[in-house]
Write a protein that holds these residues in place. Structure first.
Motif, PDB file in Angstrom:
ATOM      1  N   GLU A 157     -19.254  59.962   0.485  1.00  0.00           N
ATOM      2  CA  GLU A 157     -18.936  59.338   1.771  1.00  0.00           C
ATOM      3  C   GLU A 157     -19.786  59.903   2.901  1.00  0.00           C
ATOM      4  N   ASP A 158     -20.140  61.188   2.809  1.00  0.00           N
ATOM      5  CA  ASP A 158     -20.895  61.829   3.898  1.00  0.00           C
ATOM      6  C   ASP A 158     -22.411  61.808   3.674  1.00  0.00           C
ATOM      7  N   TYR A 159     -22.890  60.953   2.774  1.00  0.00           N
ATOM      8  CA  TYR A 159     -24.331  60.805   2.547  1.00  0.00           C
ATOM      9  C   TYR A 159     -24.965  60.073   3.716  1.00  0.00           C
TER      10      TYR A 159
ATOM     11  N   ARG B  98     -26.298  63.922   3.838  1.00  0.00           N
ATOM     12  CA  ARG B  98     -25.912  65.173   4.484  1.00  0.00           C
ATOM     13  C   ARG B  98     -27.127  65.786   5.189  1.00  0.00           C
TER      14      ARG B  98
END
Length: 112
Positions: free
Chosen positions: A64-66, A68
């Protein structure tokens, strides 16, 4: 953690010898370990590159946090410069853009 799938497109220089060398550089075990580690550290859990002719599609499963925000080892710039020898940007790519994000336009399981 949830993942999502993203796809990108890029072209190769239309030269059989360069395409063969590009594929050899992406054979199992051929991609530099620091490059693989950097891709994974950015939040990529799975990645495949598919080719037809000189067109490539990259399919990635990402966190989801790609992507980073992580430090980039100097070898990454070296790898990217090497890959530009084989690659050519899509006609509609922004200046300096390599892998262009694709937009999903159909999914078999969606009905509404």
């Amino acid at each position: 953690m949830m993942t999502r799938r993203i796809c990108f497109a890029l072209d190769l220089v239309d030269d059989a010898a360069l395409i063969a060398e590009y594929e050899a550089r992406h054979a199992p075990g051929a991609v530099w370990p620091v490059v693989r580690a950097h891709i994974e550290a950015q939040g990529v859990s799975a990645m495949e590159i598919w080719r037809t002719g000189d067109r490539m599609v990259m399919i990635a499963e990402v966190a989801e946090d790609y992507p980073r925000a992580i430090p980039e080892p100097p070898e990454i710039a070296e790898w990217e410069a090497l890959m530009w020898r084989f690659q050519r940007a899509l006609p509609h790519a922004a200046t300096g853009e390599k892998w262009v994000p694709m937009q999903r336009i159909f999914a078999l399981g969606e009905t509404a």
